[in-house]
Design a protein around this motif. Structure first.
Motif, PDB file in Angstrom:
ATOM      1  N   LEU A 137       1.005  -1.192   0.064  1.00  0.00           N
ATOM      2  CA  LEU A 137       0.006   0.096   0.077  1.00  0.00           C
ATOM      3  C   LEU A 137       0.723   1.221   0.085  1.00  0.00           C
ATOM      4  N   HIS A 138       2.009   1.107   0.750  1.00  0.00           N
ATOM      5  CA  HIS A 138       2.860   2.492   0.647  1.00  0.00           C
ATOM      6  C   HIS A 138       3.460   2.611  -0.554  1.00  0.00           C
ATOM      7  N   LEU A 139       3.919   1.778  -1.237  1.00  0.00           N
ATOM      8  CA  LEU A 139       4.612   1.795  -2.625  1.00  0.00           C
ATOM      9  C   LEU A 139       3.640   2.176  -3.514  1.00  0.00           C
ATOM     10  N   GLY A 144       1.729   6.079  -7.303  1.00  0.00           N
ATOM     11  CA  GLY A 144       0.419   6.766  -7.682  1.00  0.00           C
ATOM     12  C   GLY A 144      -0.259   5.911  -8.957  1.00  0.00           C
ATOM     13  N   LYS A 145      -0.081   4.488  -8.782  1.00  0.00           N
ATOM     14  CA  LYS A 145      -0.625   3.901  -9.683  1.00  0.00           C
ATOM     15  C   LYS A 145      -1.227   2.348  -9.201  1.00  0.00           C
ATOM     16  N   GLU A 146      -2.108   1.854  -9.733  1.00  0.00           N
ATOM     17  CA  GLU A 146      -2.642   0.440  -8.975  1.00  0.00           C
ATOM     18  C   GLU A 146      -1.592  -0.241  -9.371  1.00  0.00           C
ATOM     19  N   LEU A 147      -1.028  -1.057  -7.898  1.00  0.00           N
ATOM     20  CA  LEU A 147       0.282  -2.250  -8.141  1.00  0.00           C
ATOM     21  C   LEU A 147      -0.228  -3.453  -7.985  1.00  0.00           C
ATOM     22  N   ASP A 148       0.067  -4.202  -8.781  1.00  0.00           N
ATOM     23  CA  ASP A 148      -0.230  -5.688  -8.973  1.00  0.00           C
ATOM     24  C   ASP A 148       1.028  -6.367  -8.013  1.00  0.00           C
ATOM     25  N   PRO A 149       0.678  -6.854  -6.802  1.00  0.00           N
ATOM     26  CA  PRO A 149       1.687  -7.531  -5.983  1.00  0.00           C
ATOM     27  C   PRO A 149       2.596  -8.672  -6.802  1.00  0.00           C
ATOM     28  N   ARG A 150       1.985  -9.258  -7.877  1.00  0.00           N
ATOM     29  CA  ARG A 150       2.698 -10.328  -8.614  1.00  0.00           C
ATOM     30  C   ARG A 150       3.853  -9.867  -9.168  1.00  0.00           C
ATOM     31  N   ARG A 151       4.066  -8.376  -9.439  1.00  0.00           N
ATOM     32  CA  ARG A 151       5.305  -8.000  -9.757  1.00  0.00           C
ATOM     33  C   ARG A 151       6.615  -8.628  -9.061  1.00  0.00           C
ATOM     34  N   PHE A 152       6.360  -8.718  -7.890  1.00  0.00           N
ATOM     35  CA  PHE A 152       7.262  -8.735  -6.686  1.00  0.00           C
ATOM     36  C   PHE A 152       7.702 -10.174  -6.607  1.00  0.00           C
ATOM     37  N   ASP A 204       6.994  -0.565 -17.367  1.00  0.00           N
ATOM     38  CA  ASP A 204       6.832   0.937 -16.913  1.00  0.00           C
ATOM     39  C   ASP A 204       8.150   0.965 -15.967  1.00  0.00           C
ATOM     40  N   SER A 205       9.253   1.568 -16.553  1.00  0.00           N
ATOM     41  CA  SER A 205      10.242   1.774 -15.737  1.00  0.00           C
ATOM     42  C   SER A 205      10.173   2.843 -14.522  1.00  0.00           C
ATOM     43  N   SER A 206       9.216   3.502 -14.247  1.00  0.00           N
ATOM     44  CA  SER A 206       9.064   4.602 -13.293  1.00  0.00           C
ATOM     45  C   SER A 206       9.077   3.901 -11.876  1.00  0.00           C
ATOM     46  N   LEU A 207       8.384   2.452 -11.795  1.00  0.00           N
ATOM     47  CA  LEU A 207       8.317   1.891 -10.844  1.00  0.00           C
ATOM     48  C   LEU A 207       9.394   1.679 -10.107  1.00  0.00           C
ATOM     49  N   LEU A 208      10.603   1.013 -10.875  1.00  0.00           N
ATOM     50  CA  LEU A 208      11.973   0.778 -10.472  1.00  0.00           C
ATOM     51  C   LEU A 208      12.494   2.133  -9.851  1.00  0.00           C
ATOM     52  N   LYS A 209      12.269   3.237 -10.820  1.00  0.00           N
ATOM     53  CA  LYS A 209      12.642   4.546 -10.280  1.00  0.00           C
ATOM     54  C   LYS A 209      12.234   5.001  -8.680  1.00  0.00           C
ATOM     55  N   VAL A 210      10.929   4.884  -8.434  1.00  0.00           N
ATOM     56  CA  VAL A 210      10.336   5.094  -7.246  1.00  0.00           C
ATOM     57  C   VAL A 210      11.102   4.162  -6.238  1.00  0.00           C
ATOM     58  N   VAL A 211      11.095   2.889  -6.484  1.00  0.00           N
ATOM     59  CA  VAL A 211      11.674   1.917  -5.488  1.00  0.00           C
ATOM     60  C   VAL A 211      13.289   2.278  -5.185  1.00  0.00           C
ATOM     61  N   ASN A 212      13.771   2.714  -6.243  1.00  0.00           N
ATOM     62  CA  ASN A 212      15.280   3.283  -6.044  1.00  0.00           C
ATOM     63  C   ASN A 212      15.454   4.311  -5.389  1.00  0.00           C
ATOM     64  N   ASN A 213      14.569   5.315  -5.527  1.00  0.00           N
ATOM     65  CA  ASN A 213      14.667   6.818  -5.109  1.00  0.00           C
ATOM     66  C   ASN A 213      14.202   6.866  -3.626  1.00  0.00           C
TER      67      ASN A 213
END
Length: 242
Positions: A137-139, A144-152, A204-213
């Motif tokens: 939920l935090h990520l 700012g987008k719906e997050l499918d937990p299966r990505r991880f 969508d590379s923006s997710l990795l950028k958020v996790v990094n930053n």
């Protein structure tokens, strides 16, 4: 001390293929969930971790779904069934190798781990990968987008109690789930795999950028098996050394 409960449980019989959501319970073996990542594709010209053929290089691998066939064994090892995007089913054999070879630019081969050999499996690091609902939920809020937990590609998704902070605080501690016990080793460093939607394969590379930053490139925790046993959906997650 009860910190939460098991909300979802996933197993990935073939490394970098889609896996299966387990609906009831699963044995925990010394290598992790029974049947998890016992099969992989490799480039024999490379060594170690770099030899694995994964969805980082061939995203279409995520469209192949692997499950462990219930009560089916070959030479004492669990049998896997793979369903291709077109619905055709394969066993772990030459026909499947030819199917995946079409997607690869290098010659690949198949690797099947023997669970009693002590050689390990295709798991990235420690035996079990855990993510909590609060972290998801935090990520999602940060992204700012719906997050499918299966990505991880986590094995366990844990619902936390209200007073619990998060899984990053568990590192170095031990958890009991069902009749199994785990040691939390470290956080999971993320790569480009999380940028791929597990169904559409849209990147969508923006997710990795958020996790990094925002999260120092770390999301979820790795756990080693201390004691084998059985875990089930809904089991309480108890911390033994809070």
């Amino acid at each position: 001390m009860i910190v939460g409960s098991v909300r979802e449980m996933f197993r990935y019989p073939v490394k970098s293929f889609a896996g299966e959501r387990l609906e009831s319970e699963c044995n925990i073996e010394q290598y992790g969930l029974f049947g998890d990542r016992l099969h992989a594709f490799v480039d024999e010209k490379k060594e170690g971790w770099n030899s694995f053929i994964t969805a980082r290089g061939i995203p279409a691998m995520l469209n192949y779904r692997a499950i462990i066939e219930e009560n089916s064994f070959e030479e004492g090892e669990p049998c896997v069934v793979v369903t291709a995007p077109d619905g055709k089913q394969y066993r772990w054999d030459e026909e499947l190798l030819q199917e995946i070879q079409r997607l690869a630019r290098v010659k690949i081969s198949m690797k099947k781990y023997k669970t009693g050999s002590g050689e390990g499996t295709g798991i990235d690091d420690s035996h079990i990968l855990i993510v909590t609902d609060r972290s998801l939920l935090h990520l999602e809020a940060l992204w700012g987008k719906e997050l499918d937990p299966r990505r991880f590609r986590a094995n366990l998704i844990v619902s936390l109690n209200d007073q619990e902070g998060g899984e990053a605080e568990w590192i170095g501690k031990q958890l009991i789930i069902g009749s199994a016990e785990f040691r939390i080793d470290k956080g999971c460093e993320r790569c480009s795999m999380i940028t791929l939607h597990p169904d559409s394969l849209e990147r969508d590379s923006s997710l990795l950028k958020v996790v990094n930053n925002e999260l120092q490139l770390t999301f979820g925790v790795y756990a080693s098996v201390v004691r084998t046993g059985v875990i089930a959906i809904g089991d309480e997650v108890r911390m033994t050394n809070p």
